[in-house]
Design a protein around this motif. Structure first.
Motif, PDB file in Angstrom:
ATOM      1  N   PRO A  49      30.373 -78.892 -22.242  1.00 32.98           N
ATOM      2  CA  PRO A  49      31.233 -79.016 -21.062  1.00 32.98           C
ATOM      3  C   PRO A  49      32.308 -80.084 -21.245  1.00 32.98           C
ATOM      4  N   PHE A  50      33.332 -79.971 -20.414  1.00 32.91           N
ATOM      5  CA  PHE A  50      34.428 -80.945 -20.379  1.00 32.91           C
ATOM      6  C   PHE A  50      35.079 -81.131 -21.745  1.00 32.91           C
ATOM      7  N   THR A  51      35.295 -80.019 -22.443  1.00 35.59           N
ATOM      8  CA  THR A  51      35.880 -80.033 -23.781  1.00 35.59           C
ATOM      9  C   THR A  51      37.080 -79.102 -23.818  1.00 35.59           C
ATOM     10  N   VAL A  52      38.154 -79.557 -24.459  1.00 34.86           N
ATOM     11  CA  VAL A  52      39.359 -78.751 -24.642  1.00 34.86           C
ATOM     12  C   VAL A  52      39.617 -78.660 -26.141  1.00 34.86           C
TER      13      VAL A  52
ATOM     14  N   ASN B 111      32.397 -83.141 -24.220  1.00 35.13           N
ATOM     15  CA  ASN B 111      33.147 -84.181 -23.513  1.00 35.13           C
ATOM     16  C   ASN B 111      34.292 -84.733 -24.355  1.00 35.13           C
ATOM     17  N   SER B 112      35.029 -83.859 -25.016  1.00 35.20           N
ATOM     18  CA  SER B 112      36.068 -84.289 -25.953  1.00 35.20           C
ATOM     19  C   SER B 112      37.324 -83.441 -25.832  1.00 35.20           C
ATOM     20  N   VAL B 113      38.406 -83.978 -26.376  1.00 36.18           N
ATOM     21  CA  VAL B 113      39.667 -83.241 -26.486  1.00 36.18           C
ATOM     22  C   VAL B 113      39.986 -83.137 -27.965  1.00 36.18           C
ATOM     23  N   ILE B 114      40.162 -81.896 -28.437  1.00 30.16           N
ATOM     24  CA  ILE B 114      40.486 -81.631 -29.831  1.00 30.16           C
ATOM     25  C   ILE B 114      41.889 -81.042 -29.864  1.00 30.16           C
TER      26      ILE B 114
ATOM     27  N   SER C 180      29.142 -83.595 -35.379  1.00 27.26           N
ATOM     28  CA  SER C 180      28.864 -83.914 -33.979  1.00 27.26           C
ATOM     29  C   SER C 180      30.006 -84.772 -33.447  1.00 27.26           C
ATOM     30  N   ILE C 181      30.644 -84.306 -32.359  1.00 26.55           N
ATOM     31  CA  ILE C 181      31.731 -85.044 -31.722  1.00 26.55           C
ATOM     32  C   ILE C 181      31.385 -85.167 -30.239  1.00 26.55           C
TER      33      ILE C 181
ATOM     34  N   ILE D 270      40.560 -86.305 -30.377  1.00 22.97           N
ATOM     35  CA  ILE D 270      40.982 -85.963 -31.725  1.00 22.97           C
ATOM     36  C   ILE D 270      42.370 -85.351 -31.585  1.00 22.97           C
ATOM     37  N   TRP D 271      43.385 -85.999 -32.147  1.00 26.11           N
ATOM     38  CA  TRP D 271      44.755 -85.528 -31.993  1.00 26.11           C
ATOM     39  C   TRP D 271      45.010 -84.334 -32.906  1.00 26.11           C
TER      40      TRP D 271
END
Length: 103
Positions: free
Chosen positions: A14-17, A32-35, A46-47, A52-53
């Motif tokens: 969840p809460f991941t783009v 819970n991350s933005v890639i 595992s992230i 992560i830009w």
């Protein structure tokens, strides 16, 4: 370029783009991350809670927790990033075992 390529065994929590053109390998777990776009994430990665830009390469077996990774970074296999780590533009990490911690 495909929207994203995700292994069937990868888990996106969840809460991941995930950005366009990103590839995610086998048994990787992202939550819970933005890639960013155009990233390559290996197998058994595992992230958690990280940003992560664009155009970042994360090789197999890495563990990234609450970190910021700027454009063009290459993280070698087996690296572990502890909470608070920021890797600047186009950094290439050493071959592990190597633990990056906040200092």
């Amino acid at each position: 370029m495909a929207e994203i390529e995700q292994s069937r065994s990868a888990h996106i929590g969840p809460f991941t783009v995930i950005g366009k053109g990103t590839r995610i390998g086998n048994n990787s777990n992202i939550s819970n991350s933005v890639i960013g776009k155009g990233c390559s994430i290996g197998s058994n990665v595992s992230i958690t809670g990280s940003y992560i830009w664009d155009s970042v390469t994360i090789e197999d077996g890495c563990d990234i927790r609450h970190a910021i990774i700027c454009d063009g970074v290459v993280i070698k296999s087996g690296a572990a990033l502890e909470p608070g780590v920021v890797l600047s533009f186009k950094v290439i990490t050493k071959t592990p075992p190597f633990l990056f911690n906040f200092s």
